[in-house]
Design an enzyme around this catalytic site. Structure first.
Site, mmCIF file in Angstrom:
data_model
loop_
_atom_site.group_PDB
_atom_site.id
_atom_site.type_symbol
_atom_site.label_atom_id
_atom_site.label_comp_id
_atom_site.label_asym_id
_atom_site.label_seq_id
_atom_site.Cartn_x
_atom_site.Cartn_y
_atom_site.Cartn_z
ATOM 1 N N GLY A 56 0.823 -1.208 0.000
ATOM 2 C CA GLY A 56 0.000 0.000 0.000
ATOM 3 C C GLY A 56 0.849 1.245 0.000
ATOM 4 O O GLY A 56 2.058 1.218 0.273
ATOM 5 N N GLY A 103 0.554 5.663 0.864
ATOM 6 C CA GLY A 103 -0.225 6.760 1.417
ATOM 7 C C GLY A 103 0.622 8.001 1.534
ATOM 8 O O GLY A 103 1.757 8.045 1.036
ATOM 9 N N PHE A 138 2.092 9.127 4.055
ATOM 10 C CA PHE A 138 3.258 8.909 4.905
ATOM 11 C C PHE A 138 4.404 8.257 4.128
ATOM 12 O O PHE A 138 5.579 8.427 4.437
ATOM 13 C CB PHE A 138 2.887 7.991 6.078
ATOM 14 C CG PHE A 138 2.464 6.612 5.650
ATOM 15 C CD1 PHE A 138 3.396 5.596 5.522
ATOM 16 C CD2 PHE A 138 1.142 6.347 5.347
ATOM 17 C CE1 PHE A 138 3.011 4.337 5.108
ATOM 18 C CE2 PHE A 138 0.753 5.097 4.936
ATOM 19 C CZ PHE A 138 1.682 4.067 4.804
ATOM 20 N N GLY A 139 4.040 7.405 3.136
ATOM 21 C CA GLY A 139 5.057 6.630 2.432
ATOM 22 C C GLY A 139 4.464 5.346 1.897
ATOM 23 O O GLY A 139 3.348 5.335 1.371
ATOM 24 N N VAL A 174 4.144 0.760 2.242
ATOM 25 C CA VAL A 174 4.255 -0.458 3.034
ATOM 26 C C VAL A 174 4.531 -1.608 2.069
ATOM 27 O O VAL A 174 3.800 -1.801 1.082
ATOM 28 C CB VAL A 174 2.974 -0.740 3.844
ATOM 29 C CG1 VAL A 174 3.135 -2.036 4.640
ATOM 30 C CG2 VAL A 174 2.656 0.419 4.776
ATOM 31 N N LYS A 206 7.089 -0.731 6.867
ATOM 32 C CA LYS A 206 6.612 0.622 6.569
ATOM 33 C C LYS A 206 7.824 1.535 6.429
ATOM 34 O O LYS A 206 8.713 1.551 7.292
ATOM 35 C CB LYS A 206 5.698 1.131 7.685
ATOM 36 C CG LYS A 206 5.162 2.537 7.452
ATOM 37 C CD LYS A 206 4.284 3.027 8.602
ATOM 38 C CE LYS A 206 2.921 2.406 8.567
ATOM 39 N NZ LYS A 206 1.977 3.084 9.496
ATOM 40 N N ASP A 229 -7.551 7.356 14.837
ATOM 41 C CA ASP A 229 -7.746 7.161 13.399
ATOM 42 C C ASP A 229 -8.393 5.798 13.135
ATOM 43 O O ASP A 229 -7.937 5.042 12.259
ATOM 44 C CB ASP A 229 -6.423 7.285 12.648
ATOM 45 C CG ASP A 229 -6.615 7.612 11.162
ATOM 46 O OD1 ASP A 229 -7.733 8.044 10.790
ATOM 47 O OD2 ASP A 229 -5.665 7.435 10.387
#
Length: 575
Positions: free
Chosen positions: A19, A21, A23-24, A26, A42, A133
């Site tokens: 995945g 996102g 943030f970065g 995975v 991650k 979250d």
């Protein structure tokens, strides 16, 4: 950049991207040292300090847990100047993936999942961590179907995904450790899982906020008990929501929202109401007894904590009041105590903070005249006499019947030297003991104060509190008994009794240790206070030197300089 087939940290061979996102990314990787073991890694998109701080926070948070329903953290390493987190791989994908495939789940499946997530959140919250979250993409599944809660990157921070945030996150400040934020997000997640549609997905931000507050988005075709549970979980008012994940889980298990019928809480609330009535009537001892009894019945009763705090504050027991209000806010972060906290800040001399808190309170409670009186006292204490005067003039246009505003307007004029002899002559016969006291002190000869020096005029004057003016309007008088050093008994029902060496005082004590205007007693029924008027040697009550003022109740030994008086605050107590 990481490529498929790379080996990281001499251990992990990257097999595919799981995945991506903000943030970065995975990645899925195989552990070459432990056959058949797969991990999720991650990695940040940017090595910036802020992003790295988020990842470190998640790492530290996950390292606290050892729970089968929380994604396990293994360790971390640095590669290419970027921090990498090695975590448990959940091959079952996320709830978001499953909903995309199936559309929605059955009610039984949704709430079976809900119970497990509630129990997991209860564990996480017990460690002082609020996820912030909760959403389908952060709910993962192991190879055996075990649900796993992941992505703690913003734990205990006021953030998250807007679609799952409760309305208070948009309307004001929320305590970072309020578990009801996660309760709301889980409620929305379960509703989305049961219907296959997010209630706010097609709305613009302001429309979504209106929908949250209107609270009419729970699907009416769900079973009644499911609607009941989800309505409570997503209530726009935090105090009317499930207060904990444990409460949420219990409601799901019983398929019913337990009605709060707690005899001790009901009794505590009733006692707190009686305490507030007694407080309004200045029956301090009765109010304190009732508030203390209420707290024994229910230590977390908001009504009891507020009543006890207000009693303590009215008697200037500032530390005790502060403890009660702090506890009330801890139990319910939205408890409105700005006025009380402003009062406490004023008593502790933190005047800018007090002014800010009182101003904030008055924006929402514009007709709270007692709060205006407190604000005026803050300006007076900080020598902002012109501001206090302007406030008094405005208030007199709205509430002229409360004499404290006119008395304190004169007080500010005296201290700002904004008066002429003609003003004094016109006010000399004005109604009100504080007006008469302050005019006499300002004009008498010989003077008890020194212009531009010590003692100052301000130290000899009396600021009239709102409560005293309200008591004066009742017309009731209270008789105090004072026994002088020569054994003479004086029974006095005057609202202000001045003590000092000047002949103009009500109690004259000619001794070198007694200041010209040494102290004064403000005397109203059930509300008797002793003020030190900036005396040189000091004033003591029962061996305790007083700072500014102290509440008197019953018989007391009063030391004025080196002279001793006996004071009884109500003559009826001698019978």
């Amino acid at each position: 950049m990481i490529a498929i087939g790379d080996t990281l940290n001499d251990t992990y061979r990257v097999t595919r991207l799981l995945g991506r996102g903000g943030f970065g990314e995975v990645f899925l990787a195989e552990d070459e040292k432990i056959p058949a073991r797969k991990v999720a890694i991650k990695v940040l998109a940017s090595p910036g300090d802020a992003a790295q701080s988020d990842l470190l926070r998640e790492m530290r948070t996950l390292a606290q847990f050892s729970h089968r329903h929380v994604v396990s953290f293994y360790h971390h390493f640095v590669h290419g100047y970027r921090l990498h987190l090695v975590m448990e791989y959940c091959p079952g994908g996320s709830l978001a993936d499953r909903l995309e495939t199936s559309g929605h789940w059955s009610v039984d499946e949704v709430f079976d999942l809900g119970v497990r997530l509630c129990d997991t959140l209860a564990f996480v919250h017990s460690r002082g961590i609020i996820h912030h979250d909760i959403k389908p993409s952060n709910i993962l599944f192991g190879s055996d179907g075990t649900v796993k809660l992941g992505d703690f990157g913003i734990a205990n921070r006021n953030g998250g995904t807007p679609l799952y945030m409760p309305p208070e996150m948009f309307l004001g400040t929320v305590e970072r450790t309020d578990p009801r934020v996660d309760v709301y997000a889980l409620g929305i997640t379960l509703l989305e899982s049961a219907t296959g549609h997010h209630p706010f997905a097609d709305l613009r931000p302001h429309e979504a906020l209106q929908a949250r507050v209107a609270h009419q988005f729970v699907a009416p075709d769900l079973p009644g008990w499911a609607q009941e549970v989800l309505l409570r979980a997503t209530h726009p008012t935090p105090e009317l929501r499930f207060q904990s994940a444990e409460d949420f889980a219990e409601a799901i298990r019983h398929r019913h929202v337990p009605y709060l019928v707690d005899g001790r809480s009901i009794k505590a609330d009733s006692l707190a109401r009686e305490a507030e009535v007694a407080l309004g009537r200045k029956k301090w001892r009765r109010a304190l007894r009732l508030a203390e009894h209420a707290l024994k019945k229910s230590p977390d009763s908001i009504a009891a904590l507020l009543a006890a705090g207000r009693c303590a504050l009215a008697l200037r027991r500032v530390d005790e009041a502060s403890r009660h209000f702090a506890r009330a806010v801890a139990v319910s972060p939205r408890t409105q105590v700005q006025r009380e906290l402003g009062w406490i800040a004023m008593e502790r001399g933190r005047l800018p903070s007090a002014i800010s808190l009182l101003t904030d309170h008055l924006r929402r409670n514009a007709s709270d005249y007692e709060a205006y009186s407190l604000l005026m006292r803050c300006f007076y204490l900080s020598d902002r006499f012109e501001v206090a005067r302007s406030l008094a003039e405005t208030l007199l246009e709205q509430k002229p019947q409360n004499g404290c505003f006119s008395a304190n307007l004169l007080l500010c004029r005296l201290l700002a030297s904004d008066w002429v002899p003609e003003d004094i002559e016109s006010l000399r016969e004005a109604e009100g003991p504080f007006v008469r006291h302050n005019i006499q002190v300002a004009t008498e000869q010989p003077s008890a104060w020194t212009p531009g020096g010590k003692p100052s005029l301000k130290s000899k004057l009396l600021f009239e509190e709102y409560r005293f003016a309200e008591a004066r309007r009742s017309g009731k008088a209270n008789t105090i008994v004072i026994q002088t050093p020569d054994g003479l008994r004086r029974d006095l029902d005057w609202p202000i009794v001045s003590i000092g060496s000047l002949q103009s005082n009500d109690i004259v004590m000619r001794h070198r240790s007694v200041s010209r205007r040494h102290c004064a007693i403000v005397n109203y029924p059930d509300d008797v206070w002793l003020y030190d008027l900036g005396s040189t040697i000091g004033t003591w009550v029962d061996g305790q030197r007083i700072e500014d003022r102290i509440y008197l109740d019953g018989p007391h030994e009063l030391r004025v300089g080196e002279m001793t008086l006996r004071v009884v605050t109500n003559s009826r107590r001698l019978v």
